[in-house]
Design an enzyme around this catalytic site. Sequence first.
Site, PDB file in Angstrom:
ATOM      1  N   ILE A   1       0.855  -1.193   0.000  1.00 23.40           N
ATOM      2  CA  ILE A   1       0.000   0.000   0.000  1.00 23.40           C
ATOM      3  C   ILE A   1       0.889   1.242   0.000  1.00 23.40           C
ATOM      4  CG2 ILE A   1      -1.744   1.293   1.322  1.00 23.40           C
ATOM      5  CD1 ILE A   1      -1.689  -2.390   1.652  1.00 23.40           C
TER       6      ILE A   1
ATOM      7  N   ASP B   1     -12.184 -12.119   7.175  1.00 26.47           N
ATOM      8  CA  ASP B   1     -10.892 -11.841   7.820  1.00 26.47           C
ATOM      9  C   ASP B   1     -10.996 -10.619   8.740  1.00 26.47           C
ATOM     10  OD1 ASP B   1      -8.224 -12.280   8.381  1.00 26.47           O
ATOM     11  OD2 ASP B   1      -7.464 -11.329   6.562  1.00 26.47           O
TER      12      ASP B   1
HETATM   13  N1  ATP Z   1      -6.709   3.196   2.941  1.00 28.01           N
HETATM   14  C1  ATP Z   1      -5.654   3.069   3.742  1.00 28.01           C
HETATM   15  N2  ATP Z   1      -5.163   4.122   4.435  1.00 28.01           N
HETATM   16  C2  ATP Z   1      -4.104   3.982   5.271  1.00 28.01           C
HETATM   17  N3  ATP Z   1      -3.457   2.800   5.472  1.00 28.01           N
HETATM   18  C3  ATP Z   1      -3.896   1.712   4.810  1.00 28.01           C
HETATM   19  C4  ATP Z   1      -5.009   1.793   3.908  1.00 28.01           C
HETATM   20  N4  ATP Z   1      -5.234   0.551   3.394  1.00 28.01           N
HETATM   21  C5  ATP Z   1      -4.313  -0.253   3.956  1.00 28.01           C
HETATM   22  N5  ATP Z   1      -3.498   0.421   4.802  1.00 28.01           N
HETATM   23  C6  ATP Z   1      -2.378  -0.138   5.602  1.00 28.01           C
HETATM   24  O1  ATP Z   1      -1.872  -1.303   4.955  1.00 28.01           O
HETATM   25  C7  ATP Z   1      -2.106  -2.480   5.783  1.00 28.01           C
HETATM   26  C8  ATP Z   1      -2.425  -3.684   4.888  1.00 28.01           C
HETATM   27  O2  ATP Z   1      -3.645  -3.441   4.166  1.00 28.01           O
HETATM   28  P1  ATP Z   1      -4.633  -4.618   3.730  1.00 28.01           P
HETATM   29  O3  ATP Z   1      -5.057  -5.407   4.949  1.00 28.01           O
HETATM   30  O4  ATP Z   1      -5.715  -4.048   2.904  1.00 28.01           O
HETATM   31  O5  ATP Z   1      -3.632  -5.515   2.844  1.00 28.01           O
HETATM   32  P2  ATP Z   1      -3.673  -7.085   2.547  1.00 28.01           P
HETATM   33  O6  ATP Z   1      -2.555  -7.355   1.593  1.00 28.01           O
HETATM   34  O7  ATP Z   1      -5.051  -7.456   2.095  1.00 28.01           O
HETATM   35  O8  ATP Z   1      -3.366  -7.680   3.981  1.00 28.01           O
HETATM   36  P3  ATP Z   1      -3.719  -9.079   4.669  1.00 28.01           P
HETATM   37  O9  ATP Z   1      -2.396  -9.737   4.898  1.00 28.01           O
HETATM   38  O10 ATP Z   1      -4.381  -8.660   5.954  1.00 28.01           O
HETATM   39  O11 ATP Z   1      -4.648  -9.810   3.769  1.00 28.01           O
HETATM   40  C9  ATP Z   1      -3.234  -2.076   6.742  1.00 28.01           C
HETATM   41  O12 ATP Z   1      -3.210  -2.823   7.932  1.00 28.01           O
HETATM   42  C10 ATP Z   1      -2.906  -0.595   6.980  1.00 28.01           C
HETATM   43  O13 ATP Z   1      -1.880  -0.456   7.936  1.00 28.01           O
END
Ligand code: ATP
Length: 342
Positions: free
Chosen positions: A55, A165
Site C-alpha cells: 500500500i 478476515d
Molecule cells: N486506505 C488506507 N489508508 C491507510 N493505510 C492503509 C489503507 N489501506 C491499507 N493500509 C495499511 O496497509 C495495511 C495492509 O492493508 P490490507 O489489509 O488491505 O492488505 P492485505 O494485503 O489485504 O493484507 P492481509 O495480509 O491482511 O490480507 C493495513 O493494515 C494498513 O496499515
Amino acid sequence: MACFLNCVRFDVTTTTTDKPTSKGYGVTCYSSWDDVETLTSNFSRLIGSGGYSSIYMARFSGSDKAALKVHVSSHRLYQVFRLELDILLRLQHPNIVKLLGYFDDSEETGALLLEYLPQGNLQEKLHSSSKQVLPWRNRTTIAYQLVQAIVHIHEECTPQIVHGDIKSSNVLLDKNFDCKLCDFGSAKVGFSSMVQPPTMSTRSRQVRMVGSPGYTDPHYLKTGIASKKMDMYGFGVVVLELVSGKEAFSAERGEMLVHIAASLIREVLDTSVDIEDDKMRQFLDPRLSRDSVDIDELKSMLSVAALCIGSPPSLRPSAVQVAETLVQTIPSLSFLGCGKGV
Ligand SMILES: Nc1ncnc2c1ncn2[C@@H]1O[C@H](COP(=O)(O)OP(=O)(O)OP(=O)(O)O)[C@@H](O)[C@H]1O
C-alpha cells in the site's frame, strides 16, 4: 488498455483512452500504468503491506491524500484484487473504506485507489509502544462502528457478503478515530456458507484455510464452512483486544488472547455467578485509568465478546443483535459522532 468489470455500478466510468475518467462522486478507472505511477510519485512512499499487497501513499485529483493498494505479477493475487474490486464497487457505508479508483490490466496487475486513513490500523494503535493511549470511549465507539459495517455486509447488501478476515489490522482509523473496515480479499459473496471441496490439495487448503492467527473461528478451521458467524468470531476477538490492549496472538509467548480470556469469559456467561468487578478490571488494558471505564460498559463489552467467540457458532449473536446490545448498554453510543480524537 481496457478496464473490464463483471459488476459495473452506475457511477463508474470506464475508459479505453489514455485519460482517467470519473463522474460526480464516482469511481475513477485508470487505464494506464503511467497514471498509477503518477498517483504514487513512482511508488515513493510505502505506508503498509499485507500478505497480498503493498500500500502506497497517493495523491488523488492532484492534491487529496489517498492510499494505493497494488497486487502485482501473479494470477492468484490478481484474483484477490478482482474479488476486492467487485465488492468495493458495491459498497458504500461510512464505516467501510471508500474506493476512489482502480487500475486493471485484466491479466495479472491490479491496483485499488482508496481513501487514506491517517491514523493507520487499530492493531498498531492498540499494540504499538506509542505513548498515545486510545481512550475507553473511542474503544467502545470503534466496536460499535465495526459491527455497523458488519451489519451492512451481512444484512443490507444483495447478495450478502461474509468478510472472512475480521481482525484489528483490517480496521483502519480516520482523523477522528472513527473506524473503516478494509481488506475484502478473503470475502465470500452471495451465500452464507461454503464447504471446501474435499479434493483440494493440502497446499491450497493451507492457503485458503489457515487465516490470521488468533482470529480464526475454530469451527471454520475444523469444517471449512465459512459463514457470517465466523465474522462474529473475529469481531469478538477484536473486542477482547479493545478491552485488554493485548494482541490476539502473541508470537513471543505462543499464546492466544481467547485462551488468556477463557476463564473470565466463562464467568461472564454464567448467569448464576455474580462476577466481581475487580476480576473484570484486572483484564482491562493497564494503560487505561480505572476511573475512565464504567463497570457496566466493561461488562457489556466482555459479554458481547464472550457470546461472539462462543460455540457452537449457531448460538453466536448476529451483527444486528450485537449493535442493539451495545447501543442499549453504552449510553455514549446513542450520540453518534462521538468518536472524536484522542
Ligand atoms: N486506505 C488506507 N489508508 C491507510 N493505510 C492503509 C489503507 N489501506 C491499507 N493500509 C495499511 O496497509 C495495511 C495492509 O492493508 P490490507 O489489509 O488491505 O492488505 P492485505 O494485503 O489485504 O493484507 P492481509 O495480509 O491482511 O490480507 C493495513 O493494515 C494498513 O496499515
